[in-house]
Design a protein around this motif. Structure first.
Motif, PDB file in Angstrom:
ATOM      1  N   ARG A 296       0.087   2.138 -17.762  1.00 48.01           N
ATOM      2  CA  ARG A 296      -0.157   1.192 -16.673  1.00 48.01           C
ATOM      3  C   ARG A 296       0.336   1.626 -15.303  1.00 48.01           C
ATOM      4  O   ARG A 296      -0.093   1.074 -14.301  1.00 48.01           O
ATOM      5  N   ALA A 297       1.290   2.578 -15.254  1.00 51.14           N
ATOM      6  CA  ALA A 297       1.901   2.882 -13.961  1.00 51.14           C
ATOM      7  C   ALA A 297       2.545   4.261 -13.945  1.00 51.14           C
ATOM      8  O   ALA A 297       2.817   4.857 -14.987  1.00 51.14           O
ATOM      9  N   PHE A 298       2.798   4.706 -12.718  1.00 48.48           N
ATOM     10  CA  PHE A 298       3.679   5.844 -12.467  1.00 48.48           C
ATOM     11  C   PHE A 298       4.986   5.239 -11.970  1.00 48.48           C
ATOM     12  O   PHE A 298       4.981   4.378 -11.088  1.00 48.48           O
ATOM     13  N   VAL A 299       6.113   5.662 -12.547  1.00 47.72           N
ATOM     14  CA  VAL A 299       7.424   5.191 -12.110  1.00 47.72           C
ATOM     15  C   VAL A 299       8.144   6.395 -11.519  1.00 47.72           C
ATOM     16  O   VAL A 299       8.359   7.393 -12.198  1.00 47.72           O
ATOM     17  N   LEU A 300       8.494   6.292 -10.237  1.00 46.08           N
ATOM     18  CA  LEU A 300       9.138   7.382  -9.526  1.00 46.08           C
ATOM     19  C   LEU A 300      10.596   7.036  -9.286  1.00 46.08           C
ATOM     20  O   LEU A 300      10.914   5.923  -8.874  1.00 46.08           O
TER      21      LEU A 300
ATOM     22  N   GLU B 138       0.855  -1.187   0.000  1.00 48.60           N
ATOM     23  CA  GLU B 138       0.000   0.000   0.000  1.00 48.60           C
ATOM     24  C   GLU B 138       0.891   1.237   0.000  1.00 48.60           C
ATOM     25  O   GLU B 138       1.817   1.349   0.817  1.00 48.60           O
ATOM     26  N   TYR B 139       0.640   2.122  -0.934  1.00 47.13           N
ATOM     27  CA  TYR B 139       1.288   3.427  -0.965  1.00 47.13           C
ATOM     28  C   TYR B 139       0.221   4.465  -0.671  1.00 47.13           C
ATOM     29  O   TYR B 139      -0.912   4.340  -1.134  1.00 47.13           O
ATOM     30  N   VAL B 140       0.606   5.482   0.075  1.00 48.03           N
ATOM     31  CA  VAL B 140      -0.295   6.588   0.376  1.00 48.03           C
ATOM     32  C   VAL B 140       0.446   7.878   0.045  1.00 48.03           C
ATOM     33  O   VAL B 140       1.554   8.119   0.535  1.00 48.03           O
ATOM     34  N   ALA B 141      -0.166   8.691  -0.817  1.00 45.51           N
ATOM     35  CA  ALA B 141       0.424   9.965  -1.225  1.00 45.51           C
ATOM     36  C   ALA B 141      -0.440  11.103  -0.704  1.00 45.51           C
ATOM     37  O   ALA B 141      -1.670  11.045  -0.807  1.00 45.51           O
ATOM     38  N   ASP B 142       0.217  12.119  -0.135  1.00 45.13           N
ATOM     39  CA  ASP B 142      -0.484  13.326   0.288  1.00 45.13           C
ATOM     40  C   ASP B 142       0.460  14.507   0.086  1.00 45.13           C
ATOM     41  O   ASP B 142       1.531  14.351  -0.501  1.00 45.13           O
ATOM     42  N   ASN B 143       0.099  15.661   0.584  1.00 45.80           N
ATOM     43  CA  ASN B 143       0.916  16.860   0.369  1.00 45.80           C
ATOM     44  C   ASN B 143       2.280  16.795   1.040  1.00 45.80           C
ATOM     45  O   ASN B 143       3.180  17.552   0.689  1.00 45.80           O
ATOM     46  N   ARG B 144       2.470  15.898   1.997  1.00 44.02           N
ATOM     47  CA  ARG B 144       3.755  15.788   2.694  1.00 44.02           C
ATOM     48  C   ARG B 144       4.725  14.854   2.001  1.00 44.02           C
ATOM     49  O   ARG B 144       5.925  14.984   2.128  1.00 44.02           O
ATOM     50  N   GLY B 145       4.213  13.848   1.280  1.00 44.30           N
ATOM     51  CA  GLY B 145       5.089  12.887   0.628  1.00 44.30           C
ATOM     52  C   GLY B 145       4.378  11.586   0.331  1.00 44.30           C
ATOM     53  O   GLY B 145       3.162  11.541   0.163  1.00 44.30           O
ATOM     54  N   LEU B 146       5.168  10.520   0.312  1.00 44.44           N
ATOM     55  CA  LEU B 146       4.686   9.201  -0.093  1.00 44.44           C
ATOM     56  C   LEU B 146       5.107   8.182   0.961  1.00 44.44           C
ATOM     57  O   LEU B 146       6.269   8.136   1.355  1.00 44.44           O
ATOM     58  N   SER B 147       4.157   7.367   1.402  1.00 47.18           N
ATOM     59  CA  SER B 147       4.500   6.307   2.352  1.00 47.18           C
ATOM     60  C   SER B 147       4.229   4.951   1.712  1.00 47.18           C
ATOM     61  O   SER B 147       3.392   4.828   0.823  1.00 47.18           O
TER      62      SER B 147
ATOM     63  N   ARG C 201      -1.833  12.255 -10.314  1.00 43.60           N
ATOM     64  CA  ARG C 201      -1.077  12.935 -11.370  1.00 43.60           C
ATOM     65  C   ARG C 201      -0.887  14.411 -11.006  1.00 43.60           C
ATOM     66  O   ARG C 201       0.193  14.976 -11.165  1.00 43.60           O
ATOM     67  N   GLU C 202      -1.942  15.053 -10.510  1.00 42.83           N
ATOM     68  CA  GLU C 202      -1.859  16.463 -10.116  1.00 42.83           C
ATOM     69  C   GLU C 202      -0.909  16.648  -8.936  1.00 42.83           C
ATOM     70  O   GLU C 202      -0.145  17.613  -8.894  1.00 42.83           O
ATOM     71  N   LEU C 203      -0.945  15.739  -7.981  1.00 40.69           N
ATOM     72  CA  LEU C 203      -0.053  15.810  -6.821  1.00 40.69           C
ATOM     73  C   LEU C 203       1.407  15.666  -7.257  1.00 40.69           C
ATOM     74  O   LEU C 203       2.284  16.422  -6.813  1.00 40.69           O
ATOM     75  N   LEU C 204       1.671  14.713  -8.142  1.00 43.09           N
ATOM     76  CA  LEU C 204       3.033  14.524  -8.655  1.00 43.09           C
ATOM     77  C   LEU C 204       3.480  15.741  -9.456  1.00 43.09           C
ATOM     78  O   LEU C 204       4.641  16.159  -9.370  1.00 43.09           O
ATOM     79  N   GLU C 205       2.565  16.301 -10.220  1.00 43.92           N
ATOM     80  CA  GLU C 205       2.870  17.514 -10.992  1.00 43.92           C
ATOM     81  C   GLU C 205       3.254  18.655 -10.052  1.00 43.92           C
ATOM     82  O   GLU C 205       4.241  19.353 -10.266  1.00 43.92           O
ATOM     83  N   ALA C 206       2.492  18.827  -9.000  1.00 45.88           N
ATOM     84  CA  ALA C 206       2.720  19.931  -8.070  1.00 45.88           C
ATOM     85  C   ALA C 206       4.024  19.785  -7.289  1.00 45.88           C
ATOM     86  O   ALA C 206       4.719  20.769  -7.053  1.00 45.88           O
ATOM     87  N   HIS C 207       4.364  18.575  -6.895  1.00 50.18           N
ATOM     88  CA  HIS C 207       5.504  18.396  -5.994  1.00 50.18           C
ATOM     89  C   HIS C 207       6.789  17.925  -6.659  1.00 50.18           C
ATOM     90  O   HIS C 207       7.861  18.102  -6.088  1.00 50.18           O
TER      91      HIS C 207
ATOM     92  N   GLY D 248       9.699  12.120   1.753  1.00 49.81           N
ATOM     93  CA  GLY D 248       9.206  13.466   1.474  1.00 49.81           C
ATOM     94  C   GLY D 248       9.343  13.725  -0.019  1.00 49.81           C
ATOM     95  O   GLY D 248      10.145  13.082  -0.706  1.00 49.81           O
ATOM     96  N   TRP D 249       8.577  14.670  -0.534  1.00 50.00           N
ATOM     97  CA  TRP D 249       8.614  14.934  -1.981  1.00 50.00           C
ATOM     98  C   TRP D 249      10.008  15.345  -2.453  1.00 50.00           C
ATOM     99  O   TRP D 249      10.363  15.099  -3.606  1.00 50.00           O
ATOM    100  N   SER D 250      10.819  15.930  -1.587  1.00 46.88           N
ATOM    101  CA  SER D 250      12.162  16.342  -2.015  1.00 46.88           C
ATOM    102  C   SER D 250      13.045  15.142  -2.352  1.00 46.88           C
ATOM    103  O   SER D 250      14.047  15.287  -3.044  1.00 46.88           O
ATOM    104  N   ARG D 251      12.707  13.947  -1.880  1.00 50.80           N
ATOM    105  CA  ARG D 251      13.480  12.727  -2.175  1.00 50.80           C
ATOM    106  C   ARG D 251      13.131  12.119  -3.530  1.00 50.80           C
ATOM    107  O   ARG D 251      13.845  11.261  -4.030  1.00 50.80           O
ATOM    108  N   ILE D 252      12.003  12.538  -4.089  1.00 43.90           N
ATOM    109  CA  ILE D 252      11.566  11.978  -5.370  1.00 43.90           C
ATOM    110  C   ILE D 252      12.067  12.887  -6.476  1.00 43.90           C
ATOM    111  O   ILE D 252      11.677  14.042  -6.583  1.00 43.90           O
TER     112      ILE D 252
END
Length: 177
Positions: A130-134, A98-107, A164-170, A118-122
């Motif tokens: 089929r996927a998002f590859v980070l 399970e991955y959870v994404a929010d404004n602070r980052g990804l768990s 997609r919008e969250l990844l775009e923003a961060h 945190g988003w600064s690590r990505i």
């Protein structure tokens, strides 16, 4: 360590499959690198064959044919075998995730494993059908671990748009700056 989940978080939950790893080989960066490697190996093979055919340098030609042929063989089999071995030898790839994404980052949470970035690590995001590859880490674009987030793990198409919008923003906007 319990990671606090925000109400606006986007959750991806899925049971990994070997096909998920194929997203790594579908990435444009991987395909470009493979094309360059295949061009070098093919050039060695052709130059060696030309040297053999003209009789100009039989030893050098034979060596170049052998090197080019071995490289082409390895380039044809190594990526697939590498993915098979990674699937077989990494227990984290085979458990419900399970991955959870929010404004602070990804768990990431699994039965015996939990972590947070945190988003600064990505560093970068690539999206396929089929996927998002980070890509994580700093340094050269080819360095660092990759996270595969299959879209089938999302609850709805609206969550895909929100992610997609969250990844775009961060991530993507930070790259452009």
């Amino acid at each position: 360590m319990a990671i606090e989940i925000h109400p606006d978080a986007i959750t991806l939950r899925w049971m990994p499959e070997p096909a998920d790893l194929q997203e790594l080989a579908r990435r444009p960066a991987f395909r470009r690198q493979m094309a360059k490697s295949l061009a070098v190996a093919s050039t060695l093979l052709v130059v060696g064959l030309l040297l053999l055919a003209t009789g100009a340098a039989e030893k050098s030609g034979g060596f170049l044919v052998a090197v080019g042929g071995v490289l082409l063989l390895l380039l044809g089999t190594a990526p697939r075998r590498s993915l098979q071995l990674r699937w077989k030898n990494d227990p984290l790839l085979q458990d419900l995730v399970e991955y959870v994404a929010d404004n602070r980052g990804l768990s990431r949470r699994q039965q015996d494993f939990e972590c947070w970035w945190g988003w600064s690590r990505i560093r970068d995001v690539e999206e396929s059908s089929r996927a998002f590859v980070l890509r994580l880490g700093v340094g050269r674009p080819s360095d660092g671990p990759l996270l595969i987030l299959p879209k089938r793990g999302l609850a709805s198409p609206a969550d895909e748009t929100r992610l997609r919008e969250l990844l775009e923003a961060h991530v993507r906007r930070r790259q452009a700056a």
